[in-house]
Design an enzyme around this catalytic site. Structure first.
Site, PDB file in Angstrom:
ATOM      1  N   CYS A   9       0.306   3.463   2.926  1.00  0.00           N
ATOM      2  CA  CYS A   9       0.854   2.979   3.948  1.00  0.00           C
ATOM      3  C   CYS A   9       1.879   3.578   4.217  1.00  0.00           C
ATOM      4  O   CYS A   9       2.799   3.912   5.262  1.00  0.00           O
ATOM      5  CB  CYS A   9      -0.115   1.559   4.169  1.00  0.00           C
ATOM      6  SG  CYS A   9      -1.624   1.824   4.140  1.00  0.00           S
ATOM      7  N   CYS A  34       1.056  -1.519  -0.020  1.00  0.00           N
ATOM      8  CA  CYS A  34      -0.390  -0.357  -0.036  1.00  0.00           C
ATOM      9  C   CYS A  34       0.792   1.405   0.044  1.00  0.00           C
ATOM     10  O   CYS A  34       1.227   1.525   0.973  1.00  0.00           O
ATOM     11  CB  CYS A  34      -1.115  -0.153   1.059  1.00  0.00           C
ATOM     12  SG  CYS A  34      -1.913   1.628   1.418  1.00  0.00           S
TER      13      CYS A  34
END
Length: 169
Positions: free
Chosen positions: A78, A75
């Site tokens: 993230c 991600c």
């Protein structure tokens, strides 16, 4: 585009710091987002597993403010927010705050453990590892908080009540 990311990151950090400040003053908790389905829910019964397979219970965190961060190794957003989480952990751990990274990779420990061990993040010019406990996420934990994407953060008060769920950065 970088300017928008910077402002989004600053907004997230300011929001988290404000929530921590309010919780430290022990004001009544802010309610969760209306669509969370768990407004103010008591969450002390949650039990998760860390990378070593040990149980981590919200009830055993000794009255700490808990930030659950649902993330995945693949991600991009993230990875972008991880330095901020490292800074939050560094700055507020001594005041009763803890970040718990909830790794949601399908490969589980076999994917997450090497990533945590080797990945470094630029935090104010220093290359630092994640400095907070990593939990192996489950679909039931994801469902409990209505997580539909990553990152998603869940703020839990010192007394174990849900304060806020924030999807995205």
């Amino acid at each position: 585009m970088n300017r928008n990311k910077t402002w989004a990151a600053i907004g997230t950090v300011v929001g988290l710091l404000l929530a921590i400040f309010l919780l430290n003053r022990q004001l009544p908790p802010v309610t969760a987002q209306p669509n969370s389905g768990n407004n103010g829910a008591l969450l002390t019964d949650i039990v998760m597993k860390d990378l070593d397979g040990k149980a981590v219970k919200i009830a055993d965190l000794g009255g700490k403010v808990v930030l659950l961060d649902f993330w995945a190794t693949w991600c991009g957003p993230c990875k972008y927010e991880t330095p901020m989480l490292i800074e939050l952990q560094n700055k507020y751990a001594s005041r009763g705050f803890i970040v718990l990274g909830v790794a949601m990779d399908e490969g589980g420990k076999s994917v997450v453990e090497p990533y945590v061990r080797t990945e470094r993040f630029d935090v104010q010019g220093k290359q630092l590892a994640m400095n907070f406990p990593i939990i192996l996420g489950t679909s039931s934990l994801e469902e409990k908080f209505g997580v539909t994407g990553y990152p998603t953060t869940v703020l839990i008060s010192r007394d174990g009540h849900l304060v806020k769920i924030t999807p995205g950065l």
